[in-house]
Design a protein around this motif. Structure first.
Motif, PDB file in Angstrom:
ATOM      1  N   ILE A  38       0.701  -1.127  -0.063  1.00  0.00           N
ATOM      2  CA  ILE A  38      -0.073  -0.003   0.127  1.00  0.00           C
ATOM      3  C   ILE A  38       0.978   1.404  -0.011  1.00  0.00           C
ATOM      4  O   ILE A  38       0.663   2.413  -0.588  1.00  0.00           O
ATOM      5  CB  ILE A  38      -0.978   0.114   1.258  1.00  0.00           C
ATOM      6  N   LEU A  39       2.000   1.292   0.662  1.00  0.00           N
ATOM      7  CA  LEU A  39       2.908   2.295   0.939  1.00  0.00           C
ATOM      8  C   LEU A  39       3.488   2.425  -0.576  1.00  0.00           C
ATOM      9  O   LEU A  39       3.682   3.580  -1.120  1.00  0.00           O
ATOM     10  CB  LEU A  39       3.793   2.186   1.884  1.00  0.00           C
ATOM     11  N   LYS A  40       3.660   1.440  -1.181  1.00  0.00           N
ATOM     12  CA  LYS A  40       4.591   1.554  -2.570  1.00  0.00           C
ATOM     13  C   LYS A  40       3.542   2.074  -3.536  1.00  0.00           C
ATOM     14  O   LYS A  40       3.737   2.993  -4.216  1.00  0.00           O
ATOM     15  CB  LYS A  40       5.089   0.251  -2.908  1.00  0.00           C
ATOM     16  N   ALA A  41       2.459   1.647  -3.393  1.00  0.00           N
ATOM     17  CA  ALA A  41       1.288   2.120  -4.510  1.00  0.00           C
ATOM     18  C   ALA A  41       0.960   3.560  -4.319  1.00  0.00           C
ATOM     19  O   ALA A  41       0.956   4.343  -5.303  1.00  0.00           O
ATOM     20  CB  ALA A  41      -0.050   1.187  -4.292  1.00  0.00           C
ATOM     21  N   LYS A  42       1.081   3.930  -3.021  1.00  0.00           N
ATOM     22  CA  LYS A  42       0.697   5.323  -2.693  1.00  0.00           C
ATOM     23  C   LYS A  42       1.769   6.258  -3.134  1.00  0.00           C
ATOM     24  O   LYS A  42       1.772   7.330  -3.621  1.00  0.00           O
ATOM     25  CB  LYS A  42       0.427   5.779  -1.167  1.00  0.00           C
ATOM     26  N   SER A  43       3.224   5.690  -2.986  1.00  0.00           N
ATOM     27  CA  SER A  43       4.043   6.667  -3.506  1.00  0.00           C
ATOM     28  C   SER A  43       4.253   6.688  -5.037  1.00  0.00           C
ATOM     29  O   SER A  43       4.643   7.767  -5.734  1.00  0.00           O
ATOM     30  CB  SER A  43       5.516   6.155  -2.792  1.00  0.00           C
ATOM     31  N   ASP A  44       3.775   5.585  -5.543  1.00  0.00           N
ATOM     32  CA  ASP A  44       3.788   5.562  -7.149  1.00  0.00           C
ATOM     33  C   ASP A  44       2.905   6.468  -7.641  1.00  0.00           C
ATOM     34  O   ASP A  44       3.009   7.189  -8.925  1.00  0.00           O
ATOM     35  CB  ASP A  44       3.385   4.318  -7.633  1.00  0.00           C
ATOM     36  N   ARG A  45       1.715   6.755  -6.879  1.00  0.00           N
ATOM     37  CA  ARG A  45       0.772   7.592  -7.188  1.00  0.00           C
ATOM     38  C   ARG A  45       1.301   9.100  -7.298  1.00  0.00           C
ATOM     39  O   ARG A  45       0.919   9.930  -8.233  1.00  0.00           O
ATOM     40  CB  ARG A  45      -0.708   7.689  -6.194  1.00  0.00           C
TER      41      ARG A  45
END
Length: 131
Positions: free
Chosen positions: A101-108
């Motif tokens: 989730i943290l990675k997905a939010k940073s990619d966003r």
């Protein structure tokens, strides 16, 4: 995130139950209620927040719309309780989900930055073109 239900064989087959964007999720560990209840089951609580008015069907809608008067935005909020056999399985799932989730939010955030940079490049190139 894709949530699948196995068909019972060891071949990895099953059916997809639900899917949603990881960047819309937040995961929390549940606090143990009573150690004397005889059950080792543990739960993770997934929270869903999105501008999409149609959340994944497996989420329980807590509030269909939350208006933010300052920004004029609307959110749909939901939650999902995922139960695990023991604390070890729940802890492992929590670590993996929280990291994803943290990675997905940073990619966003990277996607937004790239879009703004590209838009800025288009505006700058049109300022200096001869046409």
């Amino acid at each position: 995130m894709i949530l699948a239900e196995p068909d019972g064989s060891s071949e990895g087959n099953g059916r997809i139950v639900m899917s949603c964007r990881l960047s819309c999720l937040k995961v929390e560990k549940d606090k143990p209620v009573n150690a004397n209840n005889g059950s080792t089951a543990c739960r993770l609580m997934l929270s869903y927040a999105s501008h999409d008015s149609n959340p994944p069907g497996i989420f329980f809608i807590t509030q269909n719309t939350v208006d933010d008067d300052k920004l004029g935005t609307r959110f749909t909020l939901g939650r999902l309780d995922v139960w695990f056999e023991d604390a070890k399985a729940a802890g492992h799932a929590f670590k993996v989900l929280a990291l994803k989730i943290l990675k997905a939010k940073s990619d966003r955030g990277s996607g937004i930055r790239d879009a703004l940079t590209f838009d800025d490049q288009l505006q700058t190139s049109s300022l200096f073109s001869n046409s």
